[in-house]
Enzyme design. Structure first.
Site, PDB file in Angstrom:
ATOM      1  CG  ASN A   6     -55.621 -19.026  67.343  1.00 54.47           C
ATOM      2  OD1 ASN A   6     -56.716 -19.073  66.872  1.00 54.47           O
ATOM      3  ND2 ASN A   6     -55.619 -18.198  68.446  1.00 54.47           N
ATOM      4  CE  LYS A   8     -54.398 -14.998  66.816  1.00 59.05           C
ATOM      5  NZ  LYS A   8     -53.720 -13.899  67.254  1.00 59.05           N
ATOM      6  CG  HIS A  91     -55.840 -16.008  72.346  1.00 61.06           C
ATOM      7  ND1 HIS A  91     -56.182 -14.972  71.981  1.00 61.06           N
ATOM      8  CD2 HIS A  91     -55.021 -16.828  71.782  1.00 61.06           C
ATOM      9  CE1 HIS A  91     -54.948 -14.764  71.128  1.00 61.06           C
ATOM     10  NE2 HIS A  91     -54.467 -15.838  70.985  1.00 61.06           N
ATOM     11  CD  GLU A  93     -56.119 -12.307  69.280  1.00 59.96           C
ATOM     12  OE1 GLU A  93     -56.882 -12.952  68.653  1.00 59.96           O
ATOM     13  OE2 GLU A  93     -55.196 -11.762  68.864  1.00 59.96           O
ATOM     14  CD  GLU A 160     -50.699 -17.343  72.409  1.00 58.70           C
ATOM     15  OE1 GLU A 160     -50.335 -17.673  71.236  1.00 58.70           O
ATOM     16  OE2 GLU A 160     -51.855 -17.069  72.482  1.00 58.70           O
ATOM     17  N   GLY A 166     -49.187 -10.683  67.133  1.00 59.05           N
ATOM     18  CA  GLY A 166     -49.453  -9.864  65.969  1.00 59.05           C
ATOM     19  C   GLY A 166     -48.664  -8.685  65.807  1.00 59.05           C
ATOM     20  CB  SER A 196     -44.355 -12.271  66.352  1.00 62.11           C
ATOM     21  OG  SER A 196     -45.213 -11.141  66.546  1.00 62.11           O
TER      22      SER A 196
HETATM   23  P1  13P Z   1     -49.353 -14.264  66.204  1.00 63.94           P
HETATM   24  O1  13P Z   1     -48.677 -15.209  65.775  1.00 63.94           O
HETATM   25  O2  13P Z   1     -50.200 -13.706  64.967  1.00 63.94           O
HETATM   26  O3  13P Z   1     -48.598 -13.356  66.830  1.00 63.94           O
HETATM   27  O4  13P Z   1     -50.801 -14.837  67.054  1.00 63.94           O
HETATM   28  C1  13P Z   1     -50.072 -15.593  67.972  1.00 63.94           C
HETATM   29  C2  13P Z   1     -51.291 -15.982  68.630  1.00 63.94           C
HETATM   30  O5  13P Z   1     -52.258 -15.071  69.726  1.00 63.94           O
HETATM   31  C3  13P Z   1     -51.811 -17.367  68.852  1.00 63.94           C
HETATM   32  O6  13P Z   1     -52.765 -17.647  69.761  1.00 63.94           O
END
Ligand code: 13P
Length: 239
Positions: A6, A8, A91, A93, A160, A166, A196
């Site tokens: 991903n 982002k 997601h 976010e 997740e 993150g 992570s």
């Molecule tokens: P990280 O791998 O940066 O923790 O992000 C995970 C994520 O949100 C994947 O969609």
């Protein structure tokens, strides 16, 4: 096994192309098992029909209308131009930073399900819920799955936990296992873990019973790092 990157809000159209070229070269020379499925979710401006058969491209976000006056959004018409049939929905976010309600998420799910899209549906609790114990986590996740057709044949669920995204601190294997077991009692959809994930922990994550892959943010943004994750996952699988 599914390994999904991903991006982002990282990468441009040109850097995505370079990334896919390198990834594709790596996959060709590495003799990768056909049953490792690689997905890439680039930003909307980098969606395209790339010439790399072994990598499926998906959208990080899409709206639930055919087309129309929805400033800033893209939908099935824009995705269809590039033959994209995979979408990420729910997601954390999108939920947290952009205020997507469960109601909107349910609408998106129903809309893309009706069109036969492959849906990566993301769920996960925040730290305060995790701290209240596994039963609270389960009832929270159950609510995020309410009105989601967990029997949908093109569904993939990504667990997740928000506190692991993150932060560099992945959930422990035992915690992931507990959630995978719970989700496995609800659905037959492939279950992924995200939060992570990196080369250093991919082997233990995919060794968790019921976990069929990973959704990777930060550690997927550099192609070498994503390739290392793929390589280690493949090694683990063969051992
Ligand atoms: P990280 O791998 O940066 O923790 O992000 C995970 C994520 O949100 C994947 O969609």
């Amino acid at each position: 096994m599914i390994l999904a990157a991903n991006f982002k809000m990282n990468h441009t159209r040109s850097s995505t192309k370079e990334y896919i070229d390198s990834l594709c070269r790596f996959l060709k020379k590495g003799n990768f098992d056909q049953d490792i499925e690689i997905y890439l979710f680039p930003p909307a401006t980098a969606l395209d029909s790339y010439e790399c058969e072994s990598v499926r491209i998906g959208a990080q976000n899409a709206y639930c209308a055919e087309e129309g006056s929805f400033t800033g959004e893209i939908g099935p018409v824009q995705l269809g131009e590039f033959g994209i049939e995979t979408v990420l929905i729910g997601h954390s976010e999108r939920r947290e930073l952009f205020g997507e309600s469960q109601e909107l998420i349910n609408k998106k799910f129903a809309f893309y399900k009706e069109r036969g899209f492959e849906i990566f549906y993301c769920i996960g609790e925040k730290l305060d819920i995790r701290e209240r114990g596994i039963e609270e986590v389960k009832s929270f996740l159950r609510r995020q799955l309410l009105n989601i057709d967990t029997d949908y044949e093109n569904l993939i669920i990504a667990y997740e936990p928000v506190w692991a995204i993150g932060t560099g601190k992945s959930a422990h294997a035992e915690d992931i296992a507990e959630v995978m077991e719970f989700l496995g009692s609800i659905t037959d959809a492939p279950l992924l873990y995200g939060g992570s994930v990196k080369a250093g922990n991919i082997e233990s994550i995919i060794s968790v019973e019921g976990c069929e892959g990973a959704l990777i943010g930060t550690a997927s943004w550099k192609v070498d790092s994503f390739c290392e994750i793929i390589e280690r996952a493949q090694m683990r699988k063969r051992s």
